[in-house]
Design a protein around this motif. Structure first.
Motif, PDB file in Angstrom:
ATOM      1  N   MET A  15       0.880  -1.000   0.218  1.00  0.00           N
ATOM      2  CA  MET A  15       0.044   0.070   0.167  1.00  0.00           C
ATOM      3  C   MET A  15       0.907   1.337   0.126  1.00  0.00           C
ATOM      4  O   MET A  15       0.717   2.258  -0.766  1.00  0.00           O
ATOM      5  CB  MET A  15      -0.682  -0.014   1.314  1.00  0.00           C
ATOM      6  N   SER A  16       1.886   1.344   0.857  1.00  0.00           N
ATOM      7  CA  SER A  16       2.601   2.352   1.116  1.00  0.00           C
ATOM      8  C   SER A  16       4.108   2.311   0.136  1.00  0.00           C
ATOM      9  O   SER A  16       4.640   3.326  -0.119  1.00  0.00           O
ATOM     10  CB  SER A  16       3.204   2.547   2.373  1.00  0.00           C
ATOM     11  N   ARG A  17       4.147   1.244  -0.337  1.00  0.00           N
ATOM     12  CA  ARG A  17       5.503   0.840  -1.453  1.00  0.00           C
ATOM     13  C   ARG A  17       6.431   0.844  -0.601  1.00  0.00           C
ATOM     14  O   ARG A  17       7.640   1.038  -1.263  1.00  0.00           O
ATOM     15  CB  ARG A  17       5.326   1.571  -2.574  1.00  0.00           C
ATOM     16  N   ASP A  18       6.611   0.784   0.684  1.00  0.00           N
ATOM     17  CA  ASP A  18       7.937   0.919   1.627  1.00  0.00           C
ATOM     18  C   ASP A  18       8.456  -0.610   1.327  1.00  0.00           C
ATOM     19  O   ASP A  18       7.718  -1.552   1.510  1.00  0.00           O
ATOM     20  CB  ASP A  18       7.459   1.084   3.055  1.00  0.00           C
ATOM     21  N   VAL A  19       9.831  -0.803   1.437  1.00  0.00           N
ATOM     22  CA  VAL A  19      10.283  -2.063   1.178  1.00  0.00           C
ATOM     23  C   VAL A  19      11.687  -2.067   2.033  1.00  0.00           C
ATOM     24  O   VAL A  19      12.351  -0.960   2.040  1.00  0.00           O
ATOM     25  CB  VAL A  19      10.588  -2.447   0.074  1.00  0.00           C
ATOM     26  N   ILE A  20      12.095  -3.105   2.813  1.00  0.00           N
ATOM     27  CA  ILE A  20      13.295  -3.181   3.615  1.00  0.00           C
ATOM     28  C   ILE A  20      13.671  -4.619   3.640  1.00  0.00           C
ATOM     29  O   ILE A  20      13.027  -5.491   3.853  1.00  0.00           O
ATOM     30  CB  ILE A  20      13.131  -2.514   4.781  1.00  0.00           C
ATOM     31  N   SER A  21      15.095  -4.909   3.365  1.00  0.00           N
ATOM     32  CA  SER A  21      15.425  -6.188   3.568  1.00  0.00           C
ATOM     33  C   SER A  21      16.935  -6.054   4.541  1.00  0.00           C
ATOM     34  O   SER A  21      17.573  -4.849   4.638  1.00  0.00           O
ATOM     35  CB  SER A  21      15.974  -6.850   2.329  1.00  0.00           C
ATOM     36  N   SER A  22      17.210  -7.223   5.303  1.00  0.00           N
ATOM     37  CA  SER A  22      18.296  -7.007   6.200  1.00  0.00           C
ATOM     38  C   SER A  22      19.143  -8.523   6.053  1.00  0.00           C
ATOM     39  O   SER A  22      18.415  -9.641   5.701  1.00  0.00           O
ATOM     40  CB  SER A  22      17.871  -6.645   7.212  1.00  0.00           C
ATOM     41  N   LEU A  23      20.300  -8.413   6.593  1.00  0.00           N
ATOM     42  CA  LEU A  23      21.032  -9.716   6.621  1.00  0.00           C
ATOM     43  C   LEU A  23      21.911  -9.625   7.822  1.00  0.00           C
ATOM     44  O   LEU A  23      22.394  -8.815   8.165  1.00  0.00           O
ATOM     45  CB  LEU A  23      22.044  -9.553   5.230  1.00  0.00           C
ATOM     46  N   GLY A  24      21.889 -10.752   8.715  1.00  0.00           N
ATOM     47  CA  GLY A  24      22.333 -10.811   9.887  1.00  0.00           C
ATOM     48  C   GLY A  24      23.068 -12.192  10.233  1.00  0.00           C
ATOM     49  O   GLY A  24      22.948 -12.975   9.486  1.00  0.00           O
ATOM     50  N   TYR A  25      23.833 -11.994  11.582  1.00  0.00           N
ATOM     51  CA  TYR A  25      24.475 -13.365  12.059  1.00  0.00           C
ATOM     52  C   TYR A  25      24.227 -13.297  13.221  1.00  0.00           C
ATOM     53  O   TYR A  25      23.877 -12.404  13.997  1.00  0.00           O
ATOM     54  CB  TYR A  25      26.167 -13.287  11.563  1.00  0.00           C
ATOM     55  N   ASP A  26      24.577 -14.631  13.836  1.00  0.00           N
ATOM     56  CA  ASP A  26      24.410 -14.981  15.330  1.00  0.00           C
ATOM     57  C   ASP A  26      25.538 -15.853  15.566  1.00  0.00           C
ATOM     58  O   ASP A  26      25.508 -16.862  15.127  1.00  0.00           O
ATOM     59  CB  ASP A  26      23.160 -15.442  15.536  1.00  0.00           C
ATOM     60  N   TYR A  27      26.818 -15.173  16.349  1.00  0.00           N
ATOM     61  CA  TYR A  27      27.755 -16.233  16.561  1.00  0.00           C
ATOM     62  C   TYR A  27      27.891 -16.433  18.038  1.00  0.00           C
ATOM     63  O   TYR A  27      28.218 -15.411  18.874  1.00  0.00           O
ATOM     64  CB  TYR A  27      29.001 -15.556  16.096  1.00  0.00           C
ATOM     65  N   ILE A  28      27.841 -17.582  18.521  1.00  0.00           N
ATOM     66  CA  ILE A  28      27.932 -17.766  20.126  1.00  0.00           C
ATOM     67  C   ILE A  28      29.237 -18.594  20.401  1.00  0.00           C
ATOM     68  O   ILE A  28      29.664 -19.561  19.940  1.00  0.00           O
ATOM     69  CB  ILE A  28      26.846 -18.779  20.234  1.00  0.00           C
TER      70      ILE A  28
END
Length: 317
Positions: free
Chosen positions: A251-264
Motif C-alpha cells: 500500500m505504501s510501497r515501502d520495502v526493506i531487507s536485512s542480512l544478519g548473523y548470530d555467533y555464540i
C-alpha cells in the motif's frame, strides 16, 4: 495486531549444480499424520530471525541488577542514562538527554509468573502468565501512564493442542483477535489470524507458513493491512547462524531487507546486521563471571548520519 506486520524474508537463488535426489522413504519411515508435532505459537513464527536481526539495541549506559530473595521471588533495579529521540518532521534526528530508574518485582512459579515494573516517569508495567491447565494458558499485560490515552491492556488465552495452537486476544479500545496454526507435516505448519479494532473501525486478516528442519527455518506472512514478510535462517554450525528478512508494504510501497548473523562463543554472543537502508548494527554480550554480563551495542545509520553506541552491565540471573 503485531502479528499482522512482522519483519522478514530472503529470496532463494538457484543451485549452480543439480541437488542430490533424497532416497525414497521406506515403509518404516512413512509420516504418521495423526502424530504430528505441535507448532510454535502463531505470533512467534519469526522468532529465530528476530533473535539474529532484532537484538535489544540501545544508546547510552545501562545497569541492571537482579537479587533473588528466595527460589520464587526476586527484585530488580535498572538504571539507564542516554539520549532519547524526539519525533520531528525533518530528516534531522533530535535527541535530548534522559535518565530513568526502574524498580521491578518478579514471582516465578512453574504454573504462575508475575512481573511488575515501575519507572521514575510514572509508567507502570505488569505481565501475568498463568497455566490454567496443561493445555490452556492465560497471558495478560498492561501499561499505565499519566499521559492521556496512552494506557493499554491485553489479555490472551492460548490453547495448545496435539498438533495445533490457537489464541484469542482481548484488548482495550474494543480490540478482538484470534489466530490458529496447524502442523500439516513434520516440518511444515500453516496458520492464519483475524482482528477487529472497534475504536478505530479497522479489521484485518493474515496468513502465515513456516517450514523448519534441524538446519534451517523459512517463514512467510501476508496480511490485508498491506504487509508481506519473509524470513530465512540457516544454521551453519552449532555456534553460527545466518539470517535474512524482507518486508514489503504494497500500500505504501515501502520495502526493506536485512542480512544478519548470530555467533555464540564459549563466553560471549555476538549478533549483527546490515539492512537496505544503510543501517549497520552489532550487539555483544560477554559473560565476565557467573551472573555478570557485559554488554556493548552499536548502530550506524549512514542515510540519517545517526550514530549510536551503548554499554551496560547486568548482574544477577
Amino acid at each position: 495486531m503485531a502479528g499482522l506486520a512482522p519483519p522478514t524474508a530472503a529470496t532463494a537463488t538457484a543451485a549452480p549444480y543439480p541437488l542430490p535426489v533424497p532416497p525414497k522413504k521406506t515403509e518404516d519411515e512413512k509420516v504418521d499424520y495423526l502424530n504430528l508435532p505441535c507448532p510454535i505459537p502463531y505470533e512467534e513464527i519469526h522468532r529465530e530471525a528476530f533473535m539474529s536481526l532484532k537484538p535489544e539495541l540501545f544508546e547510552g549506559m545501562r545497569f541492571d541488577f537482579t537479587k533473588g530473595l528466595n527460589q520464587k521471588f526476586s527484585l530488580s533495579h535498572s538504571v539507564f542514562m542516554g539520549p532519547t529521540e524526539i519525533p520531528n518532521q525533518s530528516a534531522e534526528t533530535i535527541k535530548i538527554p534522559t535518565a530513568t530508574y526502574e524498580f521491578g518485582a518478579n514471582f516465578i512459579d512453574p504454573k504462575l509468573m508475575l512481573f511488575g515494573r515501575i519507572l521514575t516517569d510514572g509508567r507502570l508495567n505488569a505481565r501475568v502468565k498463568c497455566d490454567l491447565s496443561d493445555n490452556l494458558t492465560l497471558k495478560a499485560n498492561a501499561q499505565l501512564t499519566n499521559e492521556p490515552h496512552m494506557s493499554h491492556g491485553m489479555v490472551n488465552f492460548d490453547y495448545k493442542g496435539r498438533d495445533f495452537r490457537t489464541q484469542f486476544q482481548l484488548g482495550n479500545g474494543a480490540l478482538f483477535g484470534a489466530s490458529y496454526i496447524q502442523s500439516v507435516s513434520p516440518h511444515l505448519s500453516l496458520g492464519g489470524e483475524v482482528f477487529w479494532a472497534g475504536q478505530h473501525r479497522k479489521s484485518g486478516i493474515g496468513y502465515a507458513a513456516r517450514y523448519n528442519t534441524d538446519k534451517m527455518v523459512a517463514t512467510g506472512q501476508v496480511a490485508s493491512t498491506g504487509m508481506v514478510a519473509l524470513s530465512y535462517v540457516q544454521k551453519v554450525s552449532e555456534k553460527v547462524s545466518l539470517a535474512t528478512d524482507f518486508t514489503y508494504n504494497y500500500m505504501s510501497r515501502d520495502v526493506i531487507s536485512s542480512l544478519g548473523y548470530d555467533y555464540i562463543l564459549r563466553q560471549s554472543r555476538l549478533r549483527g546486521k546490515i539492512d537496505s537502508n544503510g543501517c549497520v548494527a552489532a550487539f555483544l554480550e560477554e559473560r565476565l563471571n557467573m551472573g555478570v554480563n557485559f554488554i556493548l551495542s552499536a548502530e550506524i545509520d549512514h542515510r540519517k548520519k545517526d550514530y549510536k553506541f551503548g554499554f551496560g552491565l547486568t548482574v544477577g540471573e
